[in-house]
Design an enzyme around this catalytic site. Structure first.
Site, PDB file in Angstrom:
ATOM      1  N   HIS A 119       0.804  -1.224   0.000  1.00  0.00           N
ATOM      2  CA  HIS A 119       0.000   0.000   0.000  1.00  0.00           C
ATOM      3  C   HIS A 119       0.838   1.276   0.000  1.00  0.00           C
ATOM      4  O   HIS A 119       0.318   2.357   0.276  1.00  0.00           O
ATOM      5  CB  HIS A 119      -0.947  -0.003   1.206  1.00  0.00           C
ATOM      6  CG  HIS A 119      -1.941  -1.114   1.165  1.00  0.00           C
ATOM      7  ND1 HIS A 119      -2.637  -1.540   2.277  1.00  0.00           N
ATOM      8  CD2 HIS A 119      -2.364  -1.899   0.136  1.00  0.00           C
ATOM      9  CE1 HIS A 119      -3.439  -2.543   1.943  1.00  0.00           C
ATOM     10  NE2 HIS A 119      -3.282  -2.775   0.657  1.00  0.00           N
ATOM     11  N   GLY A 218      -0.749 -10.001  12.224  1.00  0.00           N
ATOM     12  CA  GLY A 218      -1.394  -8.742  12.542  1.00  0.00           C
ATOM     13  C   GLY A 218      -2.298  -8.195  11.458  1.00  0.00           C
ATOM     14  O   GLY A 218      -2.364  -6.984  11.285  1.00  0.00           O
TER      15      GLY A 218
END
Length: 274
Positions: A119, A218
Protein backbone atom coordinates in the site's frame (compact mmCIF):
# COMPACT_ATOMS: atom_id res chain seq x y z
CA UNK A 1 5.86 -21.57 25.51
CA UNK A 2 2.25 -22.62 24.98
CA UNK A 3 1.09 -25.48 22.79
CA UNK A 4 0.16 -22.94 20.11
CA UNK A 5 3.65 -21.49 20.35
CA UNK A 6 5.18 -24.94 19.96
CA UNK A 7 2.98 -25.44 16.89
CA UNK A 8 4.26 -22.18 15.40
CA UNK A 9 7.87 -23.26 15.97
CA UNK A 10 7.09 -26.55 14.22
CA UNK A 11 5.38 -24.69 11.36
CA UNK A 12 8.47 -22.55 10.77
CA UNK A 13 10.81 -25.54 11.05
CA UNK A 14 8.80 -27.51 8.46
CA UNK A 15 8.92 -24.82 5.78
CA UNK A 16 12.00 -23.18 4.34
CA UNK A 17 10.40 -20.53 2.12
CA UNK A 18 7.74 -18.89 4.30
CA UNK A 19 6.23 -15.74 2.86
CA UNK A 20 5.29 -13.26 5.61
CA UNK A 21 2.34 -10.92 5.22
CA UNK A 22 2.01 -8.25 7.92
CA UNK A 23 -0.81 -5.84 8.70
CA UNK A 24 -1.73 -3.02 11.05
CA UNK A 25 -1.68 -5.27 14.12
CA UNK A 26 2.07 -5.47 13.65
CA UNK A 27 2.45 -1.79 14.55
CA UNK A 28 -0.14 -1.21 17.27
CA UNK A 29 2.49 -1.88 19.93
CA UNK A 30 4.45 1.01 18.41
CA UNK A 31 1.53 3.33 19.16
CA UNK A 32 0.04 3.37 15.65
CA UNK A 33 -3.71 2.63 15.76
CA UNK A 34 -5.26 0.03 13.46
CA UNK A 35 -8.43 0.35 11.41
CA UNK A 36 -10.49 -2.48 12.87
CA UNK A 37 -11.48 -4.07 16.18
CA UNK A 38 -11.02 -7.76 17.00
CA UNK A 39 -14.21 -8.62 15.13
CA UNK A 40 -12.91 -6.95 11.98
CA UNK A 41 -15.32 -4.01 12.25
CA UNK A 42 -13.90 -0.68 11.09
CA UNK A 43 -13.46 1.97 13.76
CA UNK A 44 -14.48 5.57 13.23
CA UNK A 45 -15.44 7.26 10.01
CA UNK A 46 -14.73 5.93 6.53
CA UNK A 47 -11.14 6.79 5.53
CA UNK A 48 -10.39 9.12 2.65
CA UNK A 49 -11.28 7.61 -0.71
CA UNK A 50 -8.73 7.97 -3.50
CA UNK A 51 -11.13 9.09 -6.26
CA UNK A 52 -12.61 11.77 -3.98
CA UNK A 53 -9.14 13.01 -2.97
CA UNK A 54 -8.18 13.55 -6.60
CA UNK A 55 -11.46 15.24 -7.58
CA UNK A 56 -12.37 17.43 -4.60
CA UNK A 57 -10.30 20.20 -3.05
CA UNK A 58 -12.38 20.01 0.15
CA UNK A 59 -11.39 16.36 0.61
CA UNK A 60 -7.73 17.21 0.06
CA UNK A 61 -7.93 20.01 2.60
CA UNK A 62 -9.52 17.73 5.19
CA UNK A 63 -6.90 15.04 4.58
CA UNK A 64 -3.88 17.33 4.77
CA UNK A 65 -5.19 19.25 7.79
CA UNK A 66 -5.67 16.03 9.74
CA UNK A 67 -2.38 14.62 8.50
CA UNK A 68 -0.54 17.78 9.49
CA UNK A 69 -1.65 17.18 13.08
CA UNK A 70 -1.32 13.38 13.06
CA UNK A 71 1.91 12.81 11.17
CA UNK A 72 4.37 13.89 13.90
CA UNK A 73 3.20 11.05 16.18
CA UNK A 74 3.60 8.49 13.39
CA UNK A 75 7.02 9.79 12.37
CA UNK A 76 8.17 9.46 15.98
CA UNK A 77 7.01 5.83 16.27
CA UNK A 78 9.74 3.22 16.68
CA UNK A 79 9.84 -0.46 15.70
CA UNK A 80 8.54 -2.71 18.46
CA UNK A 81 9.87 -6.07 19.64
CA UNK A 82 7.83 -7.85 16.97
CA UNK A 83 9.45 -5.90 14.13
CA UNK A 84 12.91 -6.53 15.55
CA UNK A 85 12.31 -10.26 16.06
CA UNK A 86 10.90 -10.63 12.55
CA UNK A 87 14.00 -8.97 11.07
CA UNK A 88 16.14 -11.32 13.16
CA UNK A 89 14.25 -14.39 11.97
CA UNK A 90 14.74 -13.29 8.37
CA UNK A 91 18.45 -12.65 8.89
CA UNK A 92 18.77 -16.13 10.42
CA UNK A 93 17.14 -17.68 7.36
CA UNK A 94 14.08 -18.85 9.26
CA UNK A 95 11.60 -16.72 7.31
CA UNK A 96 11.56 -15.75 3.66
CA UNK A 97 10.21 -12.77 1.78
CA UNK A 98 8.16 -10.08 3.51
CA UNK A 99 5.12 -8.19 2.25
CA UNK A 100 3.29 -5.61 4.32
CA UNK A 101 -0.01 -3.78 4.16
CA UNK A 102 1.49 -1.15 6.45
CA UNK A 103 2.75 2.20 5.21
CA UNK A 104 4.77 3.19 8.29
CA UNK A 105 8.22 1.92 7.22
CA UNK A 106 8.87 0.27 10.58
CA UNK A 107 9.94 -3.08 9.09
CA UNK A 108 12.79 -1.37 7.26
CA UNK A 109 13.82 0.59 10.34
CA UNK A 110 13.93 -2.68 12.31
CA UNK A 111 16.34 -4.17 9.77
CA UNK A 112 14.13 -6.19 7.44
CA UNK A 113 15.41 -6.18 3.86
CA UNK A 114 13.53 -6.38 0.56
CA UNK A 115 10.20 -5.32 2.07
CA UNK A 116 7.37 -5.15 -0.46
CA UNK A 117 4.95 -2.39 0.60
CA UNK A 118 1.59 -3.32 -0.90
CA UNK A 119 0.00 0.00 0.00
CA UNK A 120 2.96 2.34 -0.40
CA UNK A 121 4.86 4.43 2.15
CA UNK A 122 3.40 7.33 4.13
CA UNK A 123 6.83 8.97 4.43
CA UNK A 124 6.82 9.71 0.69
CA UNK A 125 4.71 12.20 -1.28
CA UNK A 126 4.17 12.40 -5.04
CA UNK A 127 2.94 15.17 -7.33
CA UNK A 128 -0.06 13.99 -9.34
CA UNK A 129 0.81 16.40 -12.16
CA UNK A 130 4.57 16.18 -12.81
CA UNK A 131 5.20 13.02 -10.73
CA UNK A 132 8.01 14.56 -8.70
CA UNK A 133 8.66 12.90 -5.35
CA UNK A 134 9.17 14.51 -1.95
CA UNK A 135 9.75 13.40 1.60
CA UNK A 136 6.76 13.70 3.90
CA UNK A 137 8.90 15.67 6.36
CA UNK A 138 9.52 18.31 3.67
CA UNK A 139 5.78 18.58 3.02
CA UNK A 140 5.20 18.85 6.79
CA UNK A 141 7.41 21.92 6.80
CA UNK A 142 5.28 23.42 4.03
CA UNK A 143 2.09 22.70 5.95
CA UNK A 144 3.30 24.20 9.23
CA UNK A 145 4.63 27.32 7.54
CA UNK A 146 1.39 27.88 5.61
CA UNK A 147 -0.97 27.01 8.49
CA UNK A 148 0.59 28.27 11.73
CA UNK A 149 -2.76 28.39 13.55
CA UNK A 150 -3.03 24.60 13.26
CA UNK A 151 0.61 23.88 14.05
CA UNK A 152 0.05 23.46 17.78
CA UNK A 153 -3.14 21.41 17.57
CA UNK A 154 -3.31 18.16 19.52
CA UNK A 155 -5.60 15.27 18.59
CA UNK A 156 -5.93 11.54 19.18
CA UNK A 157 -3.84 9.63 16.61
CA UNK A 158 -5.66 7.68 13.89
CA UNK A 159 -4.24 5.04 11.52
CA UNK A 160 -1.51 5.91 9.02
CA UNK A 161 -0.64 9.34 10.38
CA UNK A 162 -4.19 10.62 10.42
CA UNK A 163 -5.74 12.32 13.48
CA UNK A 164 -9.21 12.45 14.98
CA UNK A 165 -9.70 16.09 14.21
CA UNK A 166 -12.35 18.07 12.37
CA UNK A 167 -10.81 21.48 11.63
CA UNK A 168 -13.32 24.32 11.74
CA UNK A 169 -11.76 26.66 9.24
CA UNK A 170 -10.87 24.48 6.26
CA UNK A 171 -11.77 27.34 3.93
CA UNK A 172 -8.68 29.11 5.26
CA UNK A 173 -6.46 26.02 5.19
CA UNK A 174 -3.60 26.20 2.69
CA UNK A 175 -2.81 23.01 0.81
CA UNK A 176 0.78 21.96 0.17
CA UNK A 177 1.89 22.20 -3.43
CA UNK A 178 4.57 20.85 -5.73
CA UNK A 179 7.54 23.23 -5.66
CA UNK A 180 8.37 22.27 -9.25
CA UNK A 181 5.04 22.71 -11.04
CA UNK A 182 2.57 23.93 -8.39
CA UNK A 183 0.60 20.70 -8.81
CA UNK A 184 -1.44 18.54 -6.47
CA UNK A 185 0.41 16.54 -3.83
CA UNK A 186 -0.72 13.13 -2.60
CA UNK A 187 0.88 10.80 -0.07
CA UNK A 188 2.50 7.91 -1.94
CA UNK A 189 0.05 5.36 -0.55
CA UNK A 190 -2.87 3.36 -1.89
CA UNK A 191 -6.00 5.07 -0.61
CA UNK A 192 -9.22 3.16 -0.05
CA UNK A 193 -11.03 2.94 -3.38
CA UNK A 194 -7.76 2.66 -5.33
CA UNK A 195 -5.99 -0.47 -6.53
CA UNK A 196 -2.52 -1.76 -5.74
CA UNK A 197 -0.16 -0.78 -8.61
CA UNK A 198 0.28 -3.48 -11.24
CA UNK A 199 4.04 -3.84 -10.71
CA UNK A 200 3.58 -4.29 -6.97
CA UNK A 201 0.85 -6.89 -7.53
CA UNK A 202 3.08 -8.75 -9.98
CA UNK A 203 5.97 -8.83 -7.48
CA UNK A 204 3.64 -9.99 -4.69
CA UNK A 205 2.18 -12.82 -6.76
CA UNK A 206 5.69 -13.98 -7.69
CA UNK A 207 6.62 -14.08 -4.01
CA UNK A 208 3.54 -16.15 -3.24
CA UNK A 209 4.34 -18.54 -6.09
CA UNK A 210 7.91 -19.02 -4.83
CA UNK A 211 6.84 -19.62 -1.21
CA UNK A 212 6.00 -22.99 0.32
CA UNK A 213 3.87 -21.53 3.15
CA UNK A 214 2.28 -18.26 4.27
CA UNK A 215 2.54 -16.61 7.69
CA UNK A 216 0.08 -13.76 8.37
CA UNK A 217 0.96 -11.39 11.20
CA UNK A 218 -1.39 -8.74 12.54
CA UNK A 219 -3.94 -8.58 9.73
CA UNK A 220 -7.69 -9.15 9.71
CA UNK A 221 -7.39 -9.77 5.95
CA UNK A 222 -10.66 -7.91 5.37
CA UNK A 223 -9.02 -5.92 2.58
CA UNK A 224 -8.76 -8.02 -0.57
CA UNK A 225 -5.13 -7.04 -1.21
CA UNK A 226 -4.19 -9.28 1.73
CA UNK A 227 -6.91 -11.91 1.57
CA UNK A 228 -6.08 -12.81 -2.04
CA UNK A 229 -2.77 -14.35 -0.93
CA UNK A 230 -4.48 -16.60 1.61
CA UNK A 231 -6.87 -17.77 -1.05
CA UNK A 232 -4.00 -18.34 -3.48
CA UNK A 233 -2.02 -20.29 -0.88
CA UNK A 234 -5.02 -22.43 0.03
CA UNK A 235 -5.87 -23.21 -3.58
CA UNK A 236 -2.31 -24.33 -4.27
CA UNK A 237 -2.00 -26.48 -1.15
CA UNK A 238 0.34 -24.21 0.77
CA UNK A 239 -0.34 -24.11 4.53
CA UNK A 240 -1.26 -20.84 6.23
CA UNK A 241 -0.49 -19.81 9.80
CA UNK A 242 -1.50 -16.55 11.48
CA UNK A 243 -0.59 -14.55 14.56
CA UNK A 244 -3.42 -12.09 15.07
CA UNK A 245 -5.58 -10.70 17.84
CA UNK A 246 -9.12 -11.28 16.61
CA UNK A 247 -10.74 -13.08 13.74
CA UNK A 248 -9.64 -12.83 10.15
CA UNK A 249 -11.42 -13.21 6.83
CA UNK A 250 -9.38 -16.37 6.16
CA UNK A 251 -9.77 -18.22 9.48
CA UNK A 252 -11.32 -21.25 7.79
CA UNK A 253 -8.37 -21.52 5.38
CA UNK A 254 -5.69 -21.66 8.08
CA UNK A 255 -3.92 -24.66 9.49
CA UNK A 256 -2.73 -22.70 12.55
CA UNK A 257 -4.08 -19.57 14.22
CA UNK A 258 -2.57 -17.95 17.32
CA UNK A 259 -4.57 -15.21 19.04
CA UNK A 260 -1.74 -13.08 20.37
CA UNK A 261 0.18 -9.91 19.68
CA UNK A 262 3.19 -10.02 17.39
CA UNK A 263 5.27 -8.08 19.91
CA UNK A 264 4.86 -10.98 22.37
CA UNK A 265 4.89 -14.01 20.04
CA UNK A 266 7.69 -13.20 17.60
CA UNK A 267 10.44 -12.54 20.19
CA UNK A 268 9.70 -15.95 21.73
CA UNK A 269 9.79 -17.55 18.29
CA UNK A 270 13.11 -15.84 17.62
CA UNK A 271 14.59 -17.08 20.90
CA UNK A 272 13.58 -20.65 20.04
CA UNK A 273 14.77 -20.69 16.43
CA UNK A 274 17.54 -18.16 15.91
Amino acid sequence: MTADGDALVAFVERHRRILVLSGAGMSTASGIPDYRDRDGVRRGKTPVQGPEFRKMEAVRKRYWARSMVGYPALSAAAPNAGHVALAGLQAAGRLGALMTQNVDGLHQRAGSADVLELHGNIHKVVCLDCHAGFSRSFVQEQLVEANPALAGAVATPAPDGDAHLEPDALAEFHLPHCVHCGGTLKPDVVFFGDGVPADVTRDALERMTDADALLVIGSSLVVYSGFRFCRMAFETGKPIAAVNLGKTRADELMSLKIEAGAEMTLPILFSRLA
